[in-house]
Motif scaffolding. Structure first.
Motif, PDB file in Angstrom:
ATOM      1  N   PRO A 192       0.822  -1.539   0.137  1.00 32.70           N
ATOM      2  CA  PRO A 192       0.571   0.091   0.193  1.00 32.70           C
ATOM      3  C   PRO A 192       0.756   1.128  -0.064  1.00 32.70           C
ATOM      4  CG  PRO A 192      -0.609  -1.274   1.921  1.00 32.70           C
ATOM      5  CD  PRO A 192       0.593  -1.913   1.175  1.00 32.70           C
ATOM      6  N   VAL A 193       0.224   2.491  -0.321  1.00 34.31           N
ATOM      7  CA  VAL A 193       0.940   3.478  -0.045  1.00 34.31           C
ATOM      8  C   VAL A 193       0.314   4.311   0.703  1.00 34.31           C
ATOM      9  CG1 VAL A 193       0.844   5.661  -1.837  1.00 34.31           C
ATOM     10  CG2 VAL A 193       1.446   3.645  -3.098  1.00 34.31           C
ATOM     11  N   VAL A 194       1.186   5.071   1.870  1.00 36.69           N
ATOM     12  CA  VAL A 194       0.455   5.816   2.958  1.00 36.69           C
ATOM     13  C   VAL A 194       0.921   7.591   2.556  1.00 36.69           C
ATOM     14  CG1 VAL A 194       1.218   6.762   5.015  1.00 36.69           C
ATOM     15  CG2 VAL A 194       0.445   3.806   4.263  1.00 36.69           C
ATOM     16  N   VAL A 195      -0.413   8.128   2.371  1.00 37.79           N
ATOM     17  CA  VAL A 195       0.120   9.617   2.367  1.00 37.79           C
ATOM     18  C   VAL A 195       0.016  10.740   3.289  1.00 37.79           C
ATOM     19  CG1 VAL A 195      -0.131  11.511   0.454  1.00 37.79           C
ATOM     20  CG2 VAL A 195      -0.627   8.816  -0.069  1.00 37.79           C
ATOM     21  N   VAL A 196       0.876  11.510   3.867  1.00 35.78           N
ATOM     22  CA  VAL A 196       0.603  11.919   5.024  1.00 35.78           C
ATOM     23  C   VAL A 196       0.478  13.867   4.614  1.00 35.78           C
ATOM     24  CG1 VAL A 196       1.608  12.939   6.747  1.00 35.78           C
ATOM     25  CG2 VAL A 196       2.148  10.953   6.173  1.00 35.78           C
ATOM     26  N   LEU A 252      -5.801  -1.955   5.106  1.00 38.01           N
ATOM     27  CA  LEU A 252      -4.655  -1.806   4.521  1.00 38.01           C
ATOM     28  C   LEU A 252      -4.477  -3.880   5.057  1.00 38.01           C
ATOM     29  CD1 LEU A 252      -3.209   1.448   7.130  1.00 38.01           C
ATOM     30  CD2 LEU A 252      -3.312   0.642   4.189  1.00 38.01           C
ATOM     31  N   ALA A 253      -4.897  -3.834   6.056  1.00 38.00           N
ATOM     32  CA  ALA A 253      -4.395  -5.462   6.449  1.00 38.00           C
ATOM     33  C   ALA A 253      -4.716  -6.685   5.507  1.00 38.00           C
ATOM     34  CB  ALA A 253      -4.618  -5.792   7.829  1.00 38.00           C
ATOM     35  N   ASP A 254      -6.037  -6.802   4.431  1.00 34.63           N
ATOM     36  CA  ASP A 254      -6.338  -7.283   3.797  1.00 34.63           C
ATOM     37  C   ASP A 254      -5.689  -7.217   2.603  1.00 34.63           C
ATOM     38  OD1 ASP A 254      -7.985  -5.317   3.519  1.00 34.63           O
ATOM     39  OD2 ASP A 254      -9.817  -6.517   4.353  1.00 34.63           O
ATOM     40  N   GLY A 255      -5.013  -5.701   2.058  1.00 32.27           N
ATOM     41  CA  GLY A 255      -4.887  -5.233   0.677  1.00 32.27           C
ATOM     42  C   GLY A 255      -6.433  -4.902   0.352  1.00 32.27           C
ATOM     43  N   THR A 256      -7.621  -4.784   0.822  1.00 33.53           N
ATOM     44  CA  THR A 256      -8.633  -4.046  -0.328  1.00 33.53           C
ATOM     45  C   THR A 256      -8.302  -2.070   0.131  1.00 33.53           C
ATOM     46  OG1 THR A 256     -10.264  -3.795   2.069  1.00 33.53           O
ATOM     47  CG2 THR A 256     -10.079  -5.822   0.780  1.00 33.53           C
ATOM     48  N   VAL A 257      -7.750  -1.803   1.183  1.00 35.03           N
ATOM     49  CA  VAL A 257      -7.207  -0.812   1.107  1.00 35.03           C
ATOM     50  C   VAL A 257      -6.301   0.279   0.300  1.00 35.03           C
ATOM     51  CG1 VAL A 257      -6.887   1.603   2.202  1.00 35.03           C
ATOM     52  CG2 VAL A 257      -8.642   0.260   2.374  1.00 35.03           C
ATOM     53  N   LEU A 258      -5.577   0.183  -0.867  1.00 39.67           N
ATOM     54  CA  LEU A 258      -4.448   0.508  -1.435  1.00 39.67           C
ATOM     55  C   LEU A 258      -3.558   1.321  -1.301  1.00 39.67           C
ATOM     56  CD1 LEU A 258      -4.755  -1.430  -4.781  1.00 39.67           C
ATOM     57  CD2 LEU A 258      -4.208  -2.843  -3.284  1.00 39.67           C
ATOM     58  N   TYR A 259      -4.809   2.901  -0.511  1.00 36.97           N
ATOM     59  CA  TYR A 259      -4.144   4.279  -0.329  1.00 36.97           C
ATOM     60  C   TYR A 259      -4.507   4.513   0.997  1.00 36.97           C
ATOM     61  CZ  TYR A 259      -2.859   3.852  -5.167  1.00 36.97           C
ATOM     62  OH  TYR A 259      -2.150   4.473  -7.412  1.00 36.97           O
ATOM     63  N   VAL A 260      -4.226   4.931   1.391  1.00 36.69           N
ATOM     64  CA  VAL A 260      -4.191   6.086   2.523  1.00 36.69           C
ATOM     65  C   VAL A 260      -3.661   7.158   3.546  1.00 36.69           C
ATOM     66  CG1 VAL A 260      -2.597   4.592   4.361  1.00 36.69           C
ATOM     67  CG2 VAL A 260      -5.091   5.670   5.283  1.00 36.69           C
ATOM     68  N   PHE A 261      -4.692   8.134   2.972  1.00 37.95           N
ATOM     69  CA  PHE A 261      -4.366   8.884   3.249  1.00 37.95           C
ATOM     70  C   PHE A 261      -4.513   9.674   5.201  1.00 37.95           C
ATOM     71  CE2 PHE A 261      -4.808   9.013  -0.770  1.00 37.95           C
ATOM     72  CZ  PHE A 261      -4.097  10.039  -1.786  1.00 37.95           C
ATOM     73  N   LEU A 262      -3.445  10.581   5.317  1.00 36.76           N
ATOM     74  CA  LEU A 262      -4.114  10.411   6.816  1.00 36.76           C
ATOM     75  C   LEU A 262      -2.756  12.199   7.001  1.00 36.76           C
ATOM     76  CD1 LEU A 262      -1.381   9.400   8.124  1.00 36.76           C
ATOM     77  CD2 LEU A 262      -2.004   7.299   9.149  1.00 36.76           C
ATOM     78  N   ALA A 263      -3.203  12.893   8.702  1.00 34.91           N
ATOM     79  CA  ALA A 263      -2.856  13.968   8.908  1.00 34.91           C
ATOM     80  C   ALA A 263      -1.135  13.432   9.347  1.00 34.91           C
ATOM     81  CB  ALA A 263      -3.565  15.130   9.169  1.00 34.91           C
ATOM     82  N   PRO A 264      -0.499  13.954  10.043  1.00 35.52           N
ATOM     83  CA  PRO A 264       0.715  13.355  11.021  1.00 35.52           C
ATOM     84  C   PRO A 264       0.395  12.956  12.254  1.00 35.52           C
ATOM     85  CG  PRO A 264       0.748  15.634  10.020  1.00 35.52           C
ATOM     86  CD  PRO A 264      -0.005  15.444   9.247  1.00 35.52           C
ATOM     87  N   GLU A 265      -1.056  14.091  12.892  1.00 36.90           N
ATOM     88  CA  GLU A 265      -1.109  13.466  14.033  1.00 36.90           C
ATOM     89  C   GLU A 265      -1.451  12.111  14.672  1.00 36.90           C
ATOM     90  OE1 GLU A 265      -1.696  17.888  13.498  1.00 36.90           O
ATOM     91  OE2 GLU A 265      -2.252  15.796  11.793  1.00 36.90           O
TER      92      GLU A 265
END
Length: 560
Positions: A65-69, A110-123
């Motif tokens: 997955p791709v994690v975007v802050v 994220l764990a099962d691979g259905t979420v490929l991109y997750v967007f979150l704030a640094p907090e």
């Protein structure tokens, strides 16, 4: 995770199939190849240059997955909506506005691979359960959007970005992609250092936005300035050059100008942090849907706004820095068609910016805040000290208290969690030591901020090519006058073309590291015929006469 495929042909095919692009904008392909090849990458691309396309394409070619802050919830939602059109269900955001159940579902995805991109704030990354879940999912790419927020030199510094380097290591150091639209050389260096990037590929595409015409309209007094703003906007909209954005330094200014423009027949509205969140969203949506001719806004409006057909940006007051100004005018003309940036300028308005830049808290106030936070932990309060409780205890307003906490966080005295509670940092110094360090840091920030205001004055009052001035601020030399600013037009009309840039064999080329006897180390940012602009670590931007520098040996080259 190792990359699957990184050859140019594959990247081009994915870019075409997924995004519909037949060609790349400057810097895009180079950044994509570096990222897909597993190399940490800092991409400094101008506003509207397609920075998000880099991780969108990489996400198709990396195993994990791709994690975007991203610093703003609105920006996260915008990016998720775009990816939803390309890959339904693959992208989700994770933030404090969601229920605990919805947040848990994202982490399970994220764990099962259905979420490929997750967007979150640094907090969000202050929560061990979030970091653990991301680590267990094996992220292939960690993206830091608006990466200048990690740098104290940046114009939008966010202390919560300081933790990201440590988080990246906790995640096993997946490939890191840092994205920003404006970053002078010192900012780039600090981004790489703070994020603990390894052997980083630094991709800097041209800052130049030649389609944006640059103008300054100097006015002698407040009344003349207000009328000039209104007249210019009315003229532009009347000529069919719409929609547009007007920036004002204060909430009161946005309301006044929006009301005056509405009275004169335009579809106008004000946008600032004092407007209810739901109403701000409605006004932003109306702007995006072409239901408004103009939005009059503070800088609360703009980050992440990607409307390609904005035809003008008018500033009723100078921005707080060239960094901010260039990012704000960069919201015009993203479709590549001609656009206009006008600064309606009055010298006295720089005093307002100096006021905003000023403000050094008293050492005893900082010590009080640090002491209260540490005392709460000593009393066994595990949830930290709520900021509201700190306000009641100290009698301080929300803004100065937030500034104090930010300073204390920067000197590793406190840590702020996502709920806004303050905790002592691990190994925090004594409150008196923390206060002294925070006060010293505040003084440093004030010197730098004041120097940025002076650079804004330099832009407004220069008689030379304005684009050369702007690009020089970011360490990019434009050899010839642009021909698309008011100064160049005026010179051509008078039969006196603007001079070309100095030759490259100048004794102090752009980006030369130098040392000054009084101001210490710095970097040459701009070279003119008779002047140098140097960014010093301790005192910010200074303009020096080249003749005096050479005659008295004021600068000495130093090792990079």
């Amino acid at each position: 995770m190792p990359p699957r495929r990184s050859d140019a042909t594959t990247i081009r095919k994915i870019t075409h199939d997924v995004l519909g692009f037949d060609d790349f904008r400057p810097g895009q392909e180079r950044a994509m190849r570096a990222v897909v090849g597993g190399r940490d990458t800092l991409a400094v691309l101008p506003s509207g240059a397609g920075k998000s396309a880099i991780y969108q394409v990489a996400g198709h070619l990396l195993d994990g997955p791709v994690v975007v802050v991203s610093p703003l919830i609105a920006l996260q939602r915008d990016q998720v909506d775009r990816l939803e059109e390309l890959q339904p269900g693959a992208a989700h955001h994770l933030n404090s506005s969601m229920s605990a159940g919805d947040q848990r579902k994202v982490l399970e995805g994220l764990a099962d691979g259905t979420v490929l991109y997750v967007f979150l704030a640094p907090e969000q990354l202050t929560k061990p359960e979030v970091v653990d879940a991301i680590r267990d999912a094996g992220p292939a790419l960690f993206v830091v959007d608006e990466a200048h927020c990690v740098s104290a030199w940046g114009h939008d510094f966010r202390p919560d970005y300081l933790r990201l380097g440590g988080v990246i290591e906790q995640l096993g150091h997946p490939t890191v992609l840092a994205l920003t639209a404006t970053a002078a050389p010192p900012v780039r260096a600090e981004i790489v250092e703070r994020l603990e990037m390894r052997d980083a590929e630094v991709v800097v595409a041209g800052f130049d936005r030649p389609e944006i015409r640059l103008e300054v309209d100097a006015q002698p007094d407040a009344h003349g300035k207000r009328e000039a703003v209104l007249d210019r906007v009315l003229q532009l909209v009347g000529d069919g050059q719409k929609p547009g954005i007007v920036y004002s330094a204060t909430r009161k200014g946005t309301e006044d100008l929006a009301e005056a423009l509405t009275e004169r027949g335009l579809r106008a509205t004000a946008y600032h942090a004092g407007v209810r969140a739901a109403e701000r969203d409605e006004r932003q949506e109306a702007f995006m849907a072409d239901e408004l001719d103009v939005v009059v806004a503070t800088t609360a409006f703009g980050m992440g706004i990607d409307k390609p057909d904005v035809r003008f940006v008018v500033h009723a007051e100078p921005a707080d820095s060239i960094d901010s100004y260039y990012q704000e005018i960069g919201r015009a003309g993203r479709d590549g068609q001609p656009a206009l940036a006008v600064l309606v300028y009055r010298q006295e308005d720089l005093g307002l910016r100096r006021f905003f830049a000023a403000g050094i808290p008293a050492e005893q106030e900082l010590q009080q805040v640090a002491g209260l936070v540490q005392a709460a932990q000593a009393a066994g309060i595990e949830d930290g000290v709520d900021v509201k409780d700190l306000r009641e205890e100290t009698g301080r307003g929300a803004t100065p208290l937030a500034r104090d906490l930010n300073l204390l966080e920067q000197v590793s005295a406190v840590v702020l969690d996502e709920e806004g509670a303050a905790h002592p940092a691990e190994g925090a110094p004594k409150p008196s030591e923390a206060a002294a360090a925070a006060r010293e840091l505040a003084e440093h920030h004030e010197r730098v901020d004041q120097s940025r205001v002076e650079m804004m004055r330099g832009y407004a009052e220069t008689t030379e090519c304005r684009r050369q001035f702007l690009l020089g601020y970011f360490g990019e030399q434009l050899d010839q006058p642009c021909g698309n600013c008011d100064n160049d037009t005026r010179a051509a009309e008078n039969g006196q073309p603007q001079p070309a840039a100095p030759p490259v064999d100048t004794p102090f080329p752009v980006e030369t590291p130098v040392e000054h006897a009084e101001w210490g180390p710095g970097v040459v940012m701009r070279v003119e015929d008779d002047r140098l602009v140097v960014l010093f670590d301790e005192v910010g931007y200074k303009t020096l006469a080249l003749a005096a520098v050479l005659e008295h040996g004021l600068l000495k080259p130093r090792p990079a």
